[in-house]
Write an enzyme that holds these catalytic residues in place. Structure first.
Site, PDB file in Angstrom:
ATOM      1  N   GLU A  51     -15.117   8.355   1.179  1.00 51.59           N
ATOM      2  CA  GLU A  51     -15.394   6.916   1.331  1.00 51.59           C
ATOM      3  C   GLU A  51     -15.981   6.567   2.692  1.00 51.59           C
ATOM      4  O   GLU A  51     -15.477   7.012   3.721  1.00 51.59           O
ATOM      5  CB  GLU A  51     -14.100   6.134   1.113  1.00 51.59           C
ATOM      6  N   LYS A  53     -16.039   3.790   5.110  1.00 49.55           N
ATOM      7  CA  LYS A  53     -15.262   2.567   5.393  1.00 49.55           C
ATOM      8  C   LYS A  53     -15.187   2.370   6.892  1.00 49.55           C
ATOM      9  O   LYS A  53     -14.646   3.218   7.591  1.00 49.55           O
ATOM     10  CB  LYS A  53     -13.864   2.740   4.780  1.00 49.55           C
ATOM     11  N   LYS A 111     -17.617  -0.042  -3.638  1.00 48.38           N
ATOM     12  CA  LYS A 111     -16.215  -0.390  -3.457  1.00 48.38           C
ATOM     13  C   LYS A 111     -16.144  -1.809  -2.946  1.00 48.38           C
ATOM     14  O   LYS A 111     -16.517  -2.095  -1.824  1.00 48.38           O
ATOM     15  CB  LYS A 111     -15.621   0.600  -2.442  1.00 48.38           C
ATOM     16  N   GLU A 160      -8.857   0.479 -10.993  1.00 49.81           N
ATOM     17  CA  GLU A 160      -7.753   0.764 -10.073  1.00 49.81           C
ATOM     18  C   GLU A 160      -6.461   0.081 -10.494  1.00 49.81           C
ATOM     19  O   GLU A 160      -6.439  -1.112 -10.756  1.00 49.81           O
ATOM     20  CB  GLU A 160      -8.136   0.306  -8.663  1.00 49.81           C
ATOM     21  N   ASN A 181      -3.776   3.634  -6.840  1.00 46.15           N
ATOM     22  CA  ASN A 181      -3.833   3.410  -5.395  1.00 46.15           C
ATOM     23  C   ASN A 181      -2.445   3.577  -4.795  1.00 46.15           C
ATOM     24  O   ASN A 181      -1.505   2.908  -5.198  1.00 46.15           O
ATOM     25  CB  ASN A 181      -4.367   1.987  -5.114  1.00 46.15           C
ATOM     26  N   GLU A 211      -5.782   7.756  -5.126  1.00 49.13           N
ATOM     27  CA  GLU A 211      -6.467   6.999  -4.075  1.00 49.13           C
ATOM     28  C   GLU A 211      -5.560   6.708  -2.871  1.00 49.13           C
ATOM     29  O   GLU A 211      -4.406   6.336  -3.059  1.00 49.13           O
ATOM     30  CB  GLU A 211      -6.897   5.618  -4.604  1.00 49.13           C
ATOM     31  N   SER A 212      -6.131   6.821  -1.703  1.00 51.25           N
ATOM     32  CA  SER A 212      -5.546   6.371  -0.430  1.00 51.25           C
ATOM     33  C   SER A 212      -4.454   7.270   0.155  1.00 51.25           C
ATOM     34  O   SER A 212      -3.661   7.864  -0.576  1.00 51.25           O
ATOM     35  CB  SER A 212      -4.964   4.958  -0.543  1.00 51.25           C
TER      36      SER A 212
HETATM   37  O1  LIG Z   1      -8.601   5.290   3.719  1.00 49.43           O
HETATM   38  P1  LIG Z   1      -7.774   5.930   2.662  1.00 49.43           P
HETATM   39  O2  LIG Z   1      -6.297   5.741   2.890  1.00 49.43           O
HETATM   40  O3  LIG Z   1      -8.141   7.373   2.466  1.00 49.43           O
HETATM   41  O4  LIG Z   1      -8.099   5.137   1.277  1.00 49.43           O
HETATM   42  C1  LIG Z   1      -9.353   5.175   0.656  1.00 49.43           C
HETATM   43  C2  LIG Z   1      -9.398   4.177  -0.506  1.00 49.43           C
HETATM   44  O5  LIG Z   1      -8.493   4.615  -1.490  1.00 49.43           O
HETATM   45  C3  LIG Z   1      -9.049   2.764  -0.048  1.00 49.43           C
HETATM   46  O6  LIG Z   1     -10.008   2.372   0.887  1.00 49.43           O
HETATM   47  C4  LIG Z   1      -8.987   1.746  -1.178  1.00 49.43           C
HETATM   48  C5  LIG Z   1      -8.405   1.955  -2.387  1.00 49.43           C
HETATM   49  N1  LIG Z   1      -8.526   0.842  -3.159  1.00 49.43           N
HETATM   50  C6  LIG Z   1      -9.177  -0.109  -2.477  1.00 49.43           C
HETATM   51  C7  LIG Z   1      -9.561  -1.375  -2.860  1.00 49.43           C
HETATM   52  C8  LIG Z   1     -10.284  -2.134  -1.969  1.00 49.43           C
HETATM   53  C9  LIG Z   1     -10.570  -1.652  -0.690  1.00 49.43           C
HETATM   54  C10 LIG Z   1     -10.202  -0.370  -0.307  1.00 49.43           C
HETATM   55  C11 LIG Z   1      -9.502   0.419  -1.192  1.00 49.43           C
END
Ligand SMILES: O=P(O)(O)OC[C@@H](O)[C@@H](O)c1c[nH]c2ccccc12
Length: 248
Positions: A51, A53, A111, A160, A181, A211-212
């Site tokens: 990603e 970001k 995203k 999601e 997520n 995710e995340s």
């Molecule tokens: O930075 P991380 O912890 O690796 O996460 C990425 C991504 O999953 C996260 O940015 C995200 C998951 N769902 C979202 C919805 C909106 C904005 C951002 C997100």
């Protein structure tokens, strides 16, 4: 479920409704994210969606050239790039999406907090190959209709979810690729145990994305045991792009 939003989520959705229409005509083919994930799995590689970001409301920030980052992820074997386009809370931009989608030949995911067809028009016109739809911020009817709208462009949305209740909604709406997520969008708290629990409950004919909060190879191997097919990783790769090699 009826959409009822509080806190920053209410502001981010309000802002989403006011995003402008982008006057561009798509000039590139569509790359399937689902096919890219299947192919990586066949080759015994961990399918990683990297990603781009620059910032997030949880306090994260990183400054990096979008094209350079995306090209490094592509050459290291990422299955796709996720690009934050939300401007108010994530310092994202449609320009980053356009720049990245026109400089790599792997699937690119827009995203954003998508609540309108206009945002999907923009995703398509700017060269995205998939979009994110977040169950938390949509009514069931909106979710269903936005999935169909995206498919009318041949974009297959990543849907999601947070928990079992949202899983049911995503399945009823016909999602083919579902992301769990680990971060609670309201509190930003990470819940890896919840992710494992929910991943296990997703039927195996659906592509399952964790995710995340992913920072290590061990975590990826652990999530695979619970059925994860692919991994969406932002912060740790934005901080240290070369890390992707050990994660794949
Ligand atoms: O930075 P991380 O912890 O690796 O996460 C990425 C991504 O999953 C996260 O940015 C995200 C998951 N769902 C979202 C919805 C909106 C904005 C951002 C997100």
């Amino acid at each position: 479920m009826v959409r009822f939003l509080t806190g920053w989520l209410k502001d981010v959705v309000n802002n989403a409704y006011n995003r402008p229409y982008v006057h561009k005509i798509r000039d590139k083919p569509i790359y399937s994210l689902i096919e890219a994930i299947r192919k990586a799995k066949e080759e015994n590689k961990n399918p990683i969606i990297a990603e781009y970001k620059r910032a997030s409301p949880s306090g994260f920030s990183a400054d990096r050239d979008p094209i350079e980052y995306a090209k490094e992820m592509e050459s290291s074997g990422a299955v796709g790039i996720s690009v934050l386009t939300e401007d108010k809370f994530f310092s994202g931009s449609y320009d980053y999406l356009f720049a990245i989608s026109h400089n790599v030949k792997i699937p690119v995911l827009m995203k954003d907090f998508i609540v309108s067809e206009r945002q999907i028009d923009n995703a398509y016109n700017l060269g995205a190959d998939s979009i994110l739809l977040i169950v938390r911020i949509l009514t069931e009817r909106e979710l269903e209709s936005l999935i169909l709208y995206a498919r009318s462009y041949r974009l297959e949305p990543l849907v999601e979810i947070f928990d079992e209740k949202e899983l049911e909604i995503a399945l009823n709406a016909g999602a083919k690729i579902i992301g769990v997520n680990s971060r609670d969008l309201l509190t930003f708290a990470i819940g890896q145990e919840r992710v494992k629990r929910v991943l296990q409950k997703i039927p195996s004919n659906i592509i399952r994305v964790a995710e995340s909060g992913i920072t290590s190879r061990e975590q990826i191997e652990e999530l695979k045991k619970y059925g994860a097919d692919a991994f969406l990783i932002g912060s740790s790769l934005m901080k240290e792009p070369s890390k992707i090699k050990e994660l794949i």
